[in-house]
Structures are given as structure tokens and as C-alpha cells.
Design a protein around this motif. Structure first.
Motif, PDB file in Angstrom:
ATOM      1  N   GLU A   6      -5.595   9.144  -2.219  1.00  0.00           N
ATOM      2  CA  GLU A   6      -4.353   9.902  -2.122  1.00  0.00           C
ATOM      3  C   GLU A   6      -4.491  11.060  -1.153  1.00  0.00           C
ATOM      4  O   GLU A   6      -3.552  11.397  -0.444  1.00  0.00           O
ATOM      5  N   ASP A   7      -5.666  11.677  -1.118  1.00  0.00           N
ATOM      6  CA  ASP A   7      -5.873  12.826  -0.238  1.00  0.00           C
ATOM      7  C   ASP A   7      -5.628  12.479   1.223  1.00  0.00           C
ATOM      8  O   ASP A   7      -5.157  13.306   1.993  1.00  0.00           O
ATOM      9  N   GLU A   8      -5.936  11.236   1.604  1.00  0.00           N
ATOM     10  CA  GLU A   8      -5.750  10.832   2.990  1.00  0.00           C
ATOM     11  C   GLU A   8      -4.279  10.825   3.390  1.00  0.00           C
ATOM     12  O   GLU A   8      -3.941  11.044   4.545  1.00  0.00           O
ATOM     13  N   LEU A   9      -3.387  10.550   2.439  1.00  0.00           N
ATOM     14  CA  LEU A   9      -1.957  10.508   2.742  1.00  0.00           C
ATOM     15  C   LEU A   9      -1.258  11.818   2.435  1.00  0.00           C
ATOM     16  O   LEU A   9      -0.140  12.036   2.886  1.00  0.00           O
ATOM     17  N   GLY A  10      -1.894  12.673   1.661  1.00  0.00           N
ATOM     18  CA  GLY A  10      -1.325  13.986   1.398  1.00  0.00           C
ATOM     19  C   GLY A  10      -0.185  14.003   0.384  1.00  0.00           C
ATOM     20  O   GLY A  10       0.559  14.981   0.326  1.00  0.00           O
ATOM     21  N   VAL A  11      -0.025  12.949  -0.392  1.00  0.00           N
ATOM     22  CA  VAL A  11       1.007  12.945  -1.427  1.00  0.00           C
ATOM     23  C   VAL A  11       0.399  12.492  -2.746  1.00  0.00           C
ATOM     24  O   VAL A  11      -0.418  11.578  -2.769  1.00  0.00           O
ATOM     25  N   PRO A  12       0.771  13.143  -3.844  1.00  0.00           N
ATOM     26  CA  PRO A  12       0.266  12.709  -5.139  1.00  0.00           C
ATOM     27  C   PRO A  12       1.010  11.464  -5.598  1.00  0.00           C
ATOM     28  O   PRO A  12       2.210  11.311  -5.359  1.00  0.00           O
ATOM     29  N   GLY A  13       0.286  10.561  -6.248  1.00  0.00           N
ATOM     30  CA  GLY A  13       0.906   9.354  -6.780  1.00  0.00           C
ATOM     31  C   GLY A  13       1.505   9.604  -8.148  1.00  0.00           C
ATOM     32  O   GLY A  13       1.002  10.408  -8.931  1.00  0.00           O
ATOM     33  N   ARG A  14       2.602   8.908  -8.419  1.00  0.00           N
ATOM     34  CA  ARG A  14       3.263   8.966  -9.722  1.00  0.00           C
ATOM     35  C   ARG A  14       3.022   7.635 -10.429  1.00  0.00           C
ATOM     36  O   ARG A  14       3.033   6.585  -9.790  1.00  0.00           O
ATOM     37  N   VAL A  15       2.826   7.679 -11.727  1.00  0.00           N
ATOM     38  CA  VAL A  15       2.656   6.459 -12.507  1.00  0.00           C
ATOM     39  C   VAL A  15       4.047   5.892 -12.795  1.00  0.00           C
ATOM     40  O   VAL A  15       4.900   6.573 -13.363  1.00  0.00           O
ATOM     41  N   LEU A  16       4.261   4.662 -12.365  1.00  0.00           N
ATOM     42  CA  LEU A  16       5.559   4.011 -12.513  1.00  0.00           C
ATOM     43  C   LEU A  16       5.503   2.917 -13.574  1.00  0.00           C
ATOM     44  O   LEU A  16       4.443   2.325 -13.801  1.00  0.00           O
ATOM     45  N   PRO A  17       6.638   2.600 -14.213  1.00  0.00           N
ATOM     46  CA  PRO A  17       6.652   1.489 -15.171  1.00  0.00           C
ATOM     47  C   PRO A  17       6.523   0.158 -14.449  1.00  0.00           C
ATOM     48  O   PRO A  17       7.057  -0.020 -13.353  1.00  0.00           O
ATOM     49  N   VAL A  18       5.801  -0.768 -15.056  1.00  0.00           N
ATOM     50  CA  VAL A  18       5.604  -2.103 -14.488  1.00  0.00           C
ATOM     51  C   VAL A  18       6.671  -3.035 -15.059  1.00  0.00           C
ATOM     52  O   VAL A  18       6.847  -3.096 -16.280  1.00  0.00           O
ATOM     53  N   VAL A  19       7.383  -3.735 -14.176  1.00  0.00           N
ATOM     54  CA  VAL A  19       8.409  -4.673 -14.623  1.00  0.00           C
ATOM     55  C   VAL A  19       7.762  -5.995 -15.010  1.00  0.00           C
ATOM     56  O   VAL A  19       6.685  -6.333 -14.525  1.00  0.00           O
ATOM     57  N   PRO A  35       5.376   1.178   7.827  1.00  0.00           N
ATOM     58  CA  PRO A  35       4.234   1.770   7.135  1.00  0.00           C
ATOM     59  C   PRO A  35       4.132   3.284   7.294  1.00  0.00           C
ATOM     60  O   PRO A  35       3.456   3.941   6.506  1.00  0.00           O
ATOM     61  N   CYS A  36       4.809   3.841   8.293  1.00  0.00           N
ATOM     62  CA  CYS A  36       4.743   5.281   8.528  1.00  0.00           C
ATOM     63  C   CYS A  36       5.871   6.052   7.849  1.00  0.00           C
ATOM     64  O   CYS A  36       5.855   7.288   7.842  1.00  0.00           O
ATOM     65  N   ALA A  37       6.839   5.358   7.275  1.00  0.00           N
ATOM     66  CA  ALA A  37       7.968   6.019   6.616  1.00  0.00           C
ATOM     67  C   ALA A  37       7.491   6.776   5.382  1.00  0.00           C
ATOM     68  O   ALA A  37       6.600   6.313   4.659  1.00  0.00           O
ATOM     69  N   ALA A  38       8.102   7.922   5.124  1.00  0.00           N
ATOM     70  CA  ALA A  38       7.723   8.758   3.982  1.00  0.00           C
ATOM     71  C   ALA A  38       7.824   7.998   2.667  1.00  0.00           C
ATOM     72  O   ALA A  38       6.952   8.135   1.795  1.00  0.00           O
ATOM     73  N   GLU A  39       8.855   7.148   2.504  1.00  0.00           N
ATOM     74  CA  GLU A  39       9.003   6.420   1.242  1.00  0.00           C
ATOM     75  C   GLU A  39       7.907   5.364   1.075  1.00  0.00           C
ATOM     76  O   GLU A  39       7.500   5.057  -0.039  1.00  0.00           O
ATOM     77  N   ARG A 124     -12.300 -17.763   0.617  1.00  0.00           N
ATOM     78  CA  ARG A 124     -12.571 -16.953   1.817  1.00  0.00           C
ATOM     79  C   ARG A 124     -11.259 -16.763   2.553  1.00  0.00           C
ATOM     80  O   ARG A 124     -10.560 -17.742   2.834  1.00  0.00           O
ATOM     81  N   VAL A 125     -10.917 -15.509   2.848  1.00  0.00           N
ATOM     82  CA  VAL A 125      -9.668 -15.231   3.561  1.00  0.00           C
ATOM     83  C   VAL A 125      -9.867 -14.157   4.618  1.00  0.00           C
ATOM     84  O   VAL A 125     -10.784 -13.338   4.538  1.00  0.00           O
ATOM     85  N   LEU A 126      -8.966 -14.192   5.568  1.00  0.00           N
ATOM     86  CA  LEU A 126      -8.820 -13.147   6.567  1.00  0.00           C
ATOM     87  C   LEU A 126      -7.376 -12.693   6.413  1.00  0.00           C
ATOM     88  O   LEU A 126      -6.448 -13.493   6.576  1.00  0.00           O
ATOM     89  N   VAL A 127      -7.190 -11.426   6.048  1.00  0.00           N
ATOM     90  CA  VAL A 127      -5.865 -10.872   5.790  1.00  0.00           C
ATOM     91  C   VAL A 127      -5.600  -9.751   6.781  1.00  0.00           C
ATOM     92  O   VAL A 127      -6.466  -8.908   7.023  1.00  0.00           O
ATOM     93  N   ARG A 128      -4.387  -9.761   7.344  1.00  0.00           N
ATOM     94  CA  ARG A 128      -3.987  -8.714   8.287  1.00  0.00           C
ATOM     95  C   ARG A 128      -2.802  -7.964   7.706  1.00  0.00           C
ATOM     96  O   ARG A 128      -1.873  -8.563   7.154  1.00  0.00           O
ATOM     97  N   GLY A 129      -2.838  -6.632   7.826  1.00  0.00           N
ATOM     98  CA  GLY A 129      -1.741  -5.796   7.352  1.00  0.00           C
ATOM     99  C   GLY A 129      -1.829  -4.431   7.984  1.00  0.00           C
ATOM    100  O   GLY A 129      -2.765  -4.126   8.730  1.00  0.00           O
ATOM    101  N   ALA A 130      -0.854  -3.599   7.681  1.00  0.00           N
ATOM    102  CA  ALA A 130      -0.802  -2.247   8.237  1.00  0.00           C
ATOM    103  C   ALA A 130      -1.134  -1.230   7.153  1.00  0.00           C
ATOM    104  O   ALA A 130      -0.768  -1.398   5.986  1.00  0.00           O
ATOM    105  N   LEU A 131      -1.818  -0.170   7.561  1.00  0.00           N
ATOM    106  CA  LEU A 131      -2.150   0.904   6.633  1.00  0.00           C
ATOM    107  C   LEU A 131      -0.968   1.865   6.512  1.00  0.00           C
ATOM    108  O   LEU A 131      -0.342   2.211   7.517  1.00  0.00           O
ATOM    109  N   PRO A 132      -0.665   2.292   5.281  1.00  0.00           N
ATOM    110  CA  PRO A 132       0.422   3.257   5.124  1.00  0.00           C
ATOM    111  C   PRO A 132       0.029   4.604   5.734  1.00  0.00           C
ATOM    112  O   PRO A 132      -1.139   4.989   5.714  1.00  0.00           O
ATOM    113  N   GLY A 133       1.008   5.271   6.292  1.00  0.00           N
ATOM    114  CA  GLY A 133       0.760   6.590   6.882  1.00  0.00           C
ATOM    115  C   GLY A 133       0.481   6.534   8.356  1.00  0.00           C
ATOM    116  O   GLY A 133       1.101   7.245   9.136  1.00  0.00           O
ATOM    117  N   THR A 134      -0.428   5.652   8.772  1.00  0.00           N
ATOM    118  CA  THR A 134      -0.786   5.570  10.195  1.00  0.00           C
ATOM    119  C   THR A 134      -0.147   4.365  10.878  1.00  0.00           C
ATOM    120  O   THR A 134       0.049   4.385  12.089  1.00  0.00           O
TER     121      THR A 134
END
Length: 179
Positions: A6-19, A35-39, A124-134
Motif C-alpha cells: 500500500e505504501d507504494e501507491l500512497g493510499v490506505p486500503g479499505r476492507v470491502l464485502p465479498v459478493v 491503471p493510473c486512474a485514482a479509482e 506454467r503460465v506467462l501473464v501480462r498486465g499493468a501495474l496500478p499507479g504507474t
């Protein structure tokens, strides 16, 4: 890739209900995110916070907290079935780009708490995705339990549950409860 905190993104996480199934968000393909949007950054922190307080949880996708987008977190480091792991991380808009060596194994899910099922997945997998924040695109090569967890969470983002991947009703089981 270093472990996400969480420190890397600078926002505290909230515990949400699981559907839980049959909530419609769980059977609807999620939308891509910026991935860079605040939400998105807040959602990433919320997913990790919710995963960390949920006993036995090794991954959590946005649809599981009622948000129909393609974001999930994974951390299999402490799980006894873990072999290879990359610590705690969150990926946005992730996809499997290579997969091999299929194997059947038992899976469970917080959104289907009363059942487990035998699901065939690549080991065995190779997965590609974007990091949140950056928004940095990363590729994760992994195997065994972490590979299964990644595929499970990517399925959630596509509107699929493990029961949709099971070989049939004979491969679905009532979850054992311990007193």
C-alpha cells in the motif's frame, strides 16, 4: 517485480464485502481500466486489504467486491502448496499469453464458499498486465499454485467462476467444514 505494498501507491486500503454467486457481477466480463486512474489505485489497495483479512485467501478480483473491472491481487507466498511466488501484487487488464502442462486440481473461492471443484488449468503460465499507479506493463512467468491462482483471478475478471471450468457436476464437492 518486487512485492506490492500500500505504501507504494500512497493510499490506505479499505476492507470491502465479498459478493457471492449468483450475483450478476460475477458472471459478467469486466471492463478494462486505466491503471493510473485514482479509482483504480484505490481499488488495488482495497483488494489487497480485503485479501489480507480473509483467512486462506490467496487472490481477489474486483468483481468479487462488486466492481465489474479487470483488476485483481494475488499473494500465494504463505500457502503450503506454493512453490514459485512473486509476493503480493496487483495486475490490471491481465491476460495469459502462454500456457502449458495442464493439470487437474481442487479449487475453492470466497464467492462460492460452500463448494470446491476439480479444475484443469495450465501449470506454467506467462501473464501480462499493468501495474496500478504507474501503468507499467509487466510479464510474470510462474508455475504450480501461483499459476493456478493467476488463472482463477483472470477468470473472475472475464465473468467465470471455477464451477464454470469444472468437468461437470461430478467434479463439484461440498466444502468440508471443521468444528
Amino acid at each position: 517485480m518486487s512485492s506490492w505494498t500500500e505504501d507504494e501507491l500512497g493510499v490506505p486500503g479499505r476492507v470491502l464485502p465479498v459478493v457471492r454467486a449468483p450475483d450478476a457481477v460475477l458472471s459478467t466480463a469486466g471492463a478494462e481500466v486505466d491503471p493510473c486512474a485514482a479509482e483504480t489505485v484505490q481499488l488495488a489497495a482495497d483488494l489487497v486489504a480485503t485479501m489480507r483479512v480473509s483467512p486462506g485467501c490467496v487472490g481477489l478480483a474486483a468483481p468479487q467486491v462488486g466492481v465489474g473491472v479487470r483488476v485483481f491481487c494475488v499473494d500465494v507466498a504463505e500457502h503450503p502448496k506454493s512453490r514459485t511466488h512473486h509476493g503480493t501484487f496487483v495486475l490490471c487488464n491481465a491476460e495469459v499469453v502462454e500456457a502449458s502442462r495442464n493439470e487437474k486440481a481442487r479449487e475453492g473461492c470466497m464467492s462460492v464458499p460452500d463448494l470446491t471443484g476439480d479444475v484443469k488449468r495450465a501449470t506454467r503460465v506467462l501473464v501480462r498486465g499493468a501495474l496500478p499507479g504507474t501503468g507499467e506493463t509487466v510479464t510474470i512467468a510462474t508455475d504450480a499454485f501461483e499459476a493456478r491462482a493467476l488463472q482463477h483471478e483472470i477468470d473472475h475478471c472475464a465473468g467465470l467462476l471455477f464451477v464454470d471450468r469444472a468437468a461437470g457436476a461430478h467434479a463439484i464437492y461440498a466444502r468440508k467444514t471443521y468444528l
